[in-house]
Design a protein around this motif. Structure first.
Motif, short mmCIF file in Angstrom:
data_model
loop_
_atom_site.label_atom_id
_atom_site.label_comp_id
_atom_site.label_asym_id
_atom_site.label_seq_id
_atom_site.Cartn_x
_atom_site.Cartn_y
_atom_site.Cartn_z
N CYS A 307 50.33 40.09 54.14
CA CYS A 307 50.55 38.87 53.90
C CYS A 307 50.40 38.70 52.65
N ILE A 308 50.20 39.36 51.87
CA ILE A 308 49.39 38.62 50.10
C ILE A 308 50.88 39.09 49.49
N LEU A 309 51.58 40.85 49.81
CA LEU A 309 52.55 41.03 49.60
C LEU A 309 53.81 41.04 49.41
N PRO A 310 54.49 40.66 48.34
CA PRO A 310 54.56 41.68 47.12
C PRO A 310 53.55 41.12 45.82
N LEU A 311 52.90 41.43 44.96
CA LEU A 311 51.87 41.41 43.69
C LEU A 311 52.58 42.38 43.09
N LYS A 312 53.29 40.83 41.80
CA LYS A 312 53.89 41.82 40.21
C LYS A 312 52.64 42.21 39.41
N ASN A 313 52.74 42.16 38.57
CA ASN A 313 52.16 42.38 37.44
C ASN A 313 50.36 42.52 36.74
N ILE A 314 49.86 43.00 37.85
CA ILE A 314 48.54 43.23 38.59
C ILE A 314 47.53 43.75 37.21
N PRO A 315 47.07 43.27 36.20
CA PRO A 315 46.40 44.16 34.94
C PRO A 315 45.10 45.56 35.86
N ILE A 329 29.23 51.58 38.88
CA ILE A 329 31.03 50.65 39.53
C ILE A 329 30.74 49.27 39.05
N TYR A 330 29.53 48.43 39.64
CA TYR A 330 29.75 47.08 38.98
C TYR A 330 29.13 46.63 37.72
N LEU A 331 27.49 47.94 37.21
CA LEU A 331 27.93 47.50 35.55
C LEU A 331 28.79 47.89 34.99
N LEU A 332 29.49 49.17 35.16
CA LEU A 332 30.56 49.21 33.84
C LEU A 332 31.86 47.22 34.18
N GLY A 333 32.22 48.07 35.89
CA GLY A 333 32.81 46.81 35.78
C GLY A 333 33.43 45.62 35.11
N LYS A 334 31.47 44.49 35.54
CA LYS A 334 31.61 43.88 34.89
C LYS A 334 32.16 43.41 33.60
N LYS A 335 31.46 44.65 32.28
CA LYS A 335 31.84 44.47 31.30
C LYS A 335 33.27 44.69 31.28
N LYS A 336 33.70 44.96 31.88
CA LYS A 336 35.99 44.92 31.37
C LYS A 336 36.25 44.27 32.15
N LEU A 337 35.76 43.54 33.12
CA LEU A 337 36.65 42.52 33.54
C LEU A 337 36.49 41.43 32.54
N THR A 344 43.79 38.32 38.24
CA THR A 344 43.98 38.93 39.52
C THR A 344 43.19 40.17 38.48
N VAL A 345 43.14 41.29 39.01
CA VAL A 345 43.12 42.45 38.88
C VAL A 345 42.52 43.43 39.57
N ALA A 346 43.30 44.91 39.13
CA ALA A 346 43.05 46.68 40.07
C ALA A 346 42.33 46.87 39.61
N ILE A 347 41.43 47.68 39.95
CA ILE A 347 40.42 48.14 39.39
C ILE A 347 40.66 49.81 39.27
N GLY A 376 40.86 35.70 43.60
CA GLY A 376 41.86 36.29 44.31
C GLY A 376 41.53 37.89 45.62
N PRO A 377 42.54 38.34 45.48
CA PRO A 377 42.10 39.92 46.72
C PRO A 377 41.47 40.74 46.18
N ILE A 378 40.44 41.77 46.44
CA ILE A 378 39.84 42.96 46.00
C ILE A 378 41.45 44.18 45.58
N ILE A 379 41.43 44.78 44.89
CA ILE A 379 42.65 45.66 45.12
C ILE A 379 41.74 47.16 44.31
N VAL A 380 42.44 48.17 45.03
CA VAL A 380 41.22 49.41 44.41
C VAL A 380 42.11 50.13 44.65
N VAL A 381 42.63 51.21 43.22
CA VAL A 381 43.53 51.88 43.30
C VAL A 381 42.76 53.15 42.87
N LEU A 382 43.43 54.55 43.94
CA LEU A 382 42.41 55.73 43.41
C LEU A 382 43.17 56.83 43.38
#
Length: 439
Positions: A307-315, A329-337, A344-347, A376-382
Motif C-alpha cells: 500500500c505504500i509503494l512506490p517510494l522514492k529518494n529514501i536516504p 544496531i539501536y545505539l549506532l543507528g540513533k547517532k546516524k539518524l 523517512t530513512v532506510a537502514i 513513516g515505514p520501517i525500511i530495512v535493506v539487507l
C-alpha cells in the motif's frame, strides 16, 4: 522474473562538463527562499551547459547550511526536483552536510592515502561543517554557527544584517557593530579573530571555551589528535591570505565578512602550517556531481506492505562500516539518524548468512527500538538472504500497526538513496542512487 541479482552498474569514469557561477541564495526575506529566482538560476545554468534538460537522467537537489534552516526549504527542494525530473531530494542536517563536504573536498581520500587523521572544516555563509576522517573512515561530524555571511552590508557599506547566532559575542565582547550603521574594520577584525580562534579549539589545538560551545549547532565532539587540517567552502577560498596582504577595497567585496574571516583564520593557524593540506574542491565541495542509477531486483524472499509503494529518494543509513554487532544496531543507528531531519530513512545491514531465530529476534527488536524515534515505514535493506523472516518477526513484534518493508540481496553505501518500485510478482525493482564525489 528471476529473483537473482542484476549485475551492478559500475562508474568507470566521470567528467565535469560545466560549472555554473557561484551565486548567493536569493531570498524574499530573512526566512524565505525565493523559489522563482532559484528556478531561473537553474534554468540559465542548464542553458549555458548546452545540455538539454530532457537528456539529464538524474541529479541531486540538496539544500544545505543556513539555507536549510529557512521556513520553505523542504518545499523549495521538492518543487525544484519536480521541475528537473527524477532527482534525489534532501534537506541536509548539519551532520549529513559535514559528511558530504568531507567527501566532496577530497578529505576522505587524503586521509585514506596518508593513513592519517584529517579534519575538514567547510566554512560557508552561515555554518562551518566539520568532518573527521581517520584512514578513510569518517569518525565524527559536527557543525557550528561560523560563516562568512553572519554579518552583511548594503551598497553604502552599512550593516544590513547581523545573525542572531553571534549577537551574544558582539554584546559580551562590547564590539561596536550595529545594524544600519557603518562599522570600523578593526571592530570586524575583532569578531573574525574570535571566530577563527574557535576553529582552533574545535581542531583540539586550544582548549574549548564557553563561547565556542554556544556556537555549536549539533552536539559537541569527542576529543581527538589531528594530523592534518583542510578548509573548504566559500570562506575556504580565502584561507592562505593574510589580513595585511588584502587590499582595503577587497575586504568586504562580497558585502559580508567572508574574505576577512578567511584572512583571520589564516593568521590564527599560522603556527600550524605544516598540518595544513589543500583540498581538491573548496567552494563546490558539498556536492560537485550527482547520481548514478544502479538497478537491482530484490529477491522473492522479502516482506513488504504494497500500500505504500512506490517510494522514492529514501536516504540509506549503513549502520556498520566493518564488523556488524547486531546488539548495537539501536545505539549506532540513533547517532546516524541525526544526519536526517524529519525524513523517512532506510537502514542497511549485511546481516548473518543463515541467522537463527534468536539472532533474527535480536535484530528485529533493535530495529523496532530504533524506528520508534522516527515517523513513516520501517525500511530495512539487507545483503544476505533473510528479509522475509526478519520482516515477519518485526511485524509480529510491533506494539502498533506500522508498514514494514524488508528487502535483501542489495549492497549499499552510506550516502546512497533508494527507490523501491511496485512489486512484479514476488519481486521488487529497486534503484540505488549514489552521489558521486570528485575524490
Amino acid at each position: 522474473m528471476s529473483s537473482s541479482l542484476i549485475e551492478e552498474t559500475v562508474i568507470e569514469d566521470k567528467e565535469i562538463i560545466y560549472k555554473s557561477p557561484i551565486v548567493f541564495t536569493p531570498l524574499l526575506d530573512e526566512v524565505t527562499i525565493d523559489f522563482i529566482k532559484i528556478k531561473d538560476i537553474v534554468s540559465e545554468a542548464i542553458k549555458l551547459s548546452k545540455v538539454e534538460k530532457s537528456n539529464i537522467s538524474t541529479g541531486a537537489v540538496i539544500i544545505t547550511g543556513e539555507t536549510a534552516r529557512k521556513e520553505n526549504a523542504s518545499e523549495v527542494s521538492k518543487n525544484l526536483s519536480e521541475y528537473l525530473g527524477d532527482f534525489i531530494v534532501a534537506t541536509a542536517g548539519p551532520k549529513l552536510e559535514s559528511l558530504l563536504a568531507g567527501y566532496g573536498s577530497g578529505a576522505c581520500d587524503i586521509s585514506k592515502k596518508l593513513n592519517r587523521r584529517i579534519i575538514n572544516l567547510d566554512i560557508g555563509g552561515g555554518t562551518t561543517n566539520v568532518s573527521i576522517f581517520n584512514c578513510g573512515e569518517c569518525e565524527q561530524t559536527f557543525a557550528l554557527d561560523i560563516g562568512g555571511r553572519l554579518i552583511k552590508f548594503d551598497y553604502e557599506g552599512k550593516v544590513s544584517y547581523i545573525s542572531k547566532r553571534i549577537e551574544f559575542l558582539i554584546e559580551d565582547m562590547n564590539i561596536n557593530i550595529k545594524s544600519g550603521k557603518k562599522v570600523e574594520l578593526k571592530e570586524l577584525e575583532i569578531i573574525c579573530k574570535k571566530l577563527a580562534k574557535s576553529l582552533l579549539e574545535v581542531c583540539c589545538l586550544k582548549q574549548l571555551c564557553e563561547d565556542t560551545r554556544r556556537l555549536f549547532i549539533s552536539e559537541e565532539f569527542e576529543p581527538f589528535k589531528v594530523d592534518y587540517i583542510s578548509f573548504s567552502g566559500g570562506v575556504g577560498e580565502y584561507i592562505g591570505e593574510t589580513y595585511e596582504n588584502i587590499q582595503a577595497k577587497d575586504i568586504l567585496k562580497h558585502d559580508d565578512i567572508g574574505h576577512l574571516l578567511g584572512a583571520c583564520i589564516s593568521k590564527e593557524f599560522e603556527n600550524y602550517k605544516e598540518m595544513l593540506v589543500s583540498p581538491k574542491e573548496k567552494i563546490r565541495a558539498t556536492v560537485i556531481g550527482a547520481g548514478n542509477h544502479s538497478l537491482t531486483i530484490s529477491g522473492s524472499t522479502i516482506a513488504f506492505d504494497k500500500c505504500i509503494l512506490p517510494l522514492k529518494n529514501i536516504p540509506i543509513i549503513k549502520l556498520f562500516d566493518k564488523e556488524e554487532k547486531l546488539n548495537e544496531i539501536y545505539l549506532l543507528g540513533k547517532k546516524k539518524l541525526g544526519m536526517y531531519e524529519d525524513t523517512t530513512v532506510a537502514i542497511s545491514l549485511i546481516g548473518p548468512k543463515s541467522p537463527s531465530y534468536e539472532e533474527t529476534k535480536v535484530i528485529a527488536n533493535e530495529i523496532i527500538k530504533l524506528f520508534e524515534e522516527t515517523n513513516g515505514p520501517i525500511i530495512v535493506v539487507l545483503e544476505n538472504d533473510f528479509a522475509k523472516a526478519l520482516g515477519q518477526v518485526i511485524s509480529l513484534s510491533l506494539n502498533k500497526k506500522r508498514e514494514v518493508i524488508c528487502i535483501d540481496k542489495i549492497s549499499t553505501r552510506n550516502g546512497d538513496y533508494i527507490d523501491i518500485g511496485l512489486p512484479m510478482g514476488n519481486s521488487i525493482p529497486v534503484v540505488i542512487k549514489t552521489l558521486i564525489y570528485n575524490c
